[in-house]
Design an enzyme around this catalytic site. Structure first.
Site, PDB file in Angstrom:
ATOM      1  CG  HIS A  33      45.080  53.453  30.287  1.00  0.00           C
ATOM      2  ND1 HIS A  33      44.912  52.316  29.554  1.00  0.00           N
ATOM      3  CD2 HIS A  33      43.975  53.555  31.078  1.00  0.00           C
ATOM      4  CE1 HIS A  33      43.741  51.763  29.864  1.00  0.00           C
ATOM      5  NE2 HIS A  33      43.161  52.491  30.790  1.00  0.00           N
ATOM      6  CB  THR A  34      51.300  56.348  32.802  1.00  0.00           C
ATOM      7  OG1 THR A  34      50.909  55.882  34.098  1.00  0.00           O
ATOM      8  CG2 THR A  34      50.667  57.690  32.524  1.00  0.00           C
ATOM      9  CG  ASP A  35      50.529  50.273  33.705  1.00  0.00           C
ATOM     10  OD1 ASP A  35      49.927  50.555  32.639  1.00  0.00           O
ATOM     11  OD2 ASP A  35      50.117  49.389  34.501  1.00  0.00           O
ATOM     12  CB  SER A  66      37.296  29.992  44.141  1.00  0.00           C
ATOM     13  OG  SER A  66      36.848  31.309  44.258  1.00  0.00           O
ATOM     14  CB  ALA A 122      35.393  46.907  42.665  1.00  0.00           C
ATOM     15  CB  SER A 126      40.032  40.738  42.477  1.00  0.00           C
ATOM     16  OG  SER A 126      39.393  40.747  41.230  1.00  0.00           O
ATOM     17  CD  GLU A 159      45.963  40.132  34.443  1.00  0.00           C
ATOM     18  OE1 GLU A 159      44.814  40.099  33.998  1.00  0.00           O
ATOM     19  OE2 GLU A 159      46.230  39.931  35.646  1.00  0.00           O
ATOM     20  CG  ASP A 171      46.596  46.387  38.114  1.00  0.00           C
ATOM     21  OD1 ASP A 171      46.590  47.612  38.286  1.00  0.00           O
ATOM     22  OD2 ASP A 171      45.926  45.823  37.238  1.00  0.00           O
ATOM     23  CE1 TYR A 220      44.406  48.585  30.799  1.00  0.00           C
ATOM     24  CE2 TYR A 220      45.496  47.081  29.288  1.00  0.00           C
ATOM     25  CZ  TYR A 220      45.550  47.940  30.367  1.00  0.00           C
ATOM     26  OH  TYR A 220      46.738  48.171  30.996  1.00  0.00           O
TER      27      TYR A 220
HETATM   28  C1  GLA Z   1      44.470  48.291  34.619  1.00  0.00           C
HETATM   29  C2  GLA Z   1      45.769  47.592  34.224  1.00  0.00           C
HETATM   30  C3  GLA Z   1      46.980  48.408  34.667  1.00  0.00           C
HETATM   31  C4  GLA Z   1      46.882  49.850  34.197  1.00  0.00           C
HETATM   32  C5  GLA Z   1      45.512  50.438  34.515  1.00  0.00           C
HETATM   33  C6  GLA Z   1      45.302  51.784  33.913  1.00  0.00           C
HETATM   34  O1  GLA Z   1      44.355  48.328  36.002  1.00  0.00           O
HETATM   35  O2  GLA Z   1      45.814  46.299  34.777  1.00  0.00           O
HETATM   36  O3  GLA Z   1      48.172  47.793  34.215  1.00  0.00           O
HETATM   37  O4  GLA Z   1      47.167  49.944  32.829  1.00  0.00           O
HETATM   38  O5  GLA Z   1      44.454  49.606  34.083  1.00  0.00           O
HETATM   39  O6  GLA Z   1      46.202  52.714  34.406  1.00  0.00           O
END
Ligand code: GLA
Length: 383
Positions: A33-35, A66, A122, A126, A159, A171, A220
């Site tokens: 959760h730093t991004d 799919s 997971a 994905s 996203e 991600d 989130y």
């Molecule tokens: C998910 C989000 C990322 C990031 C992580 C936590 O994967 O998609 O952008 O915030 O949680 O680090």
């Protein structure tokens, strides 16, 4: 993987695809959760991922298939999100919309078949893999060019603005910049991407808890908002700070009373996590794998206590893994509130040890943990 996707495309649409593309899922190594707080993250692209096969059409339809499901028909003239069973199409449709908005116009629609080797839910992202694979394939067939960072930004924008998830660049950045046996390091404030070789023989094991918090997306988003609220309070004392990551632990501690218990712990997680990312990068350079492992475990503890994005199932998996030999460290990987635990191990860590962890988990929670032994692989690419 590409053969299966091609076969699936031919079965569904009756002709060969013009283009295949693959994008990997990712492990969040450290930097939780730093991004979206302008901080530092280190991840690895995995060898599992999503392959898409695409061909342009003569009409303006977008037809998506799919996992053997019935085809879903959308249109270039209605690039809006769907809810319910067709919501998986929001990833490619979101990418299409973002590309359009960037001037990468598509005058005719396309057919797309999707094949995944990544377990959904997971915590291995994905969704980012799907976005990146689609963006690579569409850019190729419609004749548009961008670089890895450009593809990562297209995926993130899809996203954020289309799917409605306020994620950072972790991600998509890792999926774009992955390399064999390397970690991807991202400074999310400047969006500078780099890679660092992984120490020889180290291994990744992922234990998917198969447990998902019912409200994972809103949980989130709630953390995203708490970080914003914490920053607004901290800015009263530190007006020059544009993100939480421009502050340090002492500054957050000095503002504890103003923040109140919850926002204090959220901010403390972010600033200490940035410090742990730096500690991991230094320990990797010094080849001190025990120090790397300690930071990974400390990251999990901070998630559990301060950010409260762990759950009992993940805590148990981390504890079980830590009791095994040849383990440097373990932590939840990704957003949390369910999903998976990542273990960083030496080469001696065995399938039998992983099975012992899974057995203890099954006994305690009555749930099967999926075990994935994976390695750092190449980023998104055309096939
Ligand atoms: C998910 C989000 C990322 C990031 C992580 C936590 O994967 O998609 O952008 O915030 O949680 O680090």
């Amino acid at each position: 993987m590409s053969d299966e996707t091609k076969k699936y495309f031919v079965e569904s649409f009756g002709s060969e695809p013009e283009q295949l593309a693959f994008a990997p899922g990712r492990i969040e190594f450290i930097g939780n959760h730093t991004d979206y707080n302008g901080g530092l993250v280190v991840g690895a692209a995995v060898t599992e991922g999503i392959t898409v096969a695409v061909s342009r059409r003569k009409d303006r339809k977008i037809v998506l298939v799919s996992n053997g499901g019935a085809p879903i028909e959308r249109s270039l003239d209605d690039l809006t999100p769907l809810s319910g069973t067709g919501s998986w199409t929001n990833y490619p449709i979101g990418v299409t919309k973002v590309m359009h908005d960037l001037g990468m116009e598509m005058l005719v629609g396309y057919s797309i078949a999707v094949h995944s080797t990544l377990p959904a839910g997971a915590g291995m992202s994905s969704s980012a893999a799907f976005e990146l694979a689609t963006a690579y394939a569409l850019a190729a067939v419609y004749g548009y060019k961008t670089d890895k960072a450009g593809f990562a930004r297209i995926g993130r924008k899809a996203e954020n603005d289309f799917v409605g998830m306020p994620c950072g660049i972790l991600d998509q950045g890792v999926s774009a910049f992955g390399e064999d046996n390397a970690l991807v390091c991202i400074d999310c404030a400047t969006e500078v991407f780099s890679t660092d070789p992984l120490p020889d023989q180290t291994q990744f094991w992922v234990f998917n808890s198969n447990k998902k918090h019912a409200l994972v997306d809103s949980a989130y988003a709630a953390r995203f908002k708490e970080c914003k609220d914490a920053l607004a309070i901290l800015q009263k004392s530190y007006p020059e700070a544009k993100t939480l990551s421009e502050l340090n632990e002492a500054q957050v501690r000095a503002t504890e009373a103003e923040l109140g218990d919850v926002l204090f712990r959220r901010a403390l997680h972010v600033v200490t996590e940035n410090a742990r990312v730096l500690a991991v990068e230094a320990a990797l350079k010094a080849e001190d794998l025990d120090a790397v492992g300690q930071a990974l475990c400390a990251s999990h503890e901070s998630s559990r206590v301060n950010f409260e994005n762990s759950i009992a199932e993940l805590d148990f998996l981390v504890d079980q893994v830590k009791q095994q030999s040849h383990v440097f460290g373990a932590r939840l990987t990704g957003g949390g509130f369910g999903g998976a635990v990542m273990a960083f191990t030496g080469p001696e860590f065995s399938t039998a040890q992983a099975a012992a962890v899974a057995a203890a988990y099954a006994e305690k929670f009555g749930l099967d943990a999926t075990v994935i032994h994976t390695r750092a692989g190449q980023g998104a690419r055309l096939l």
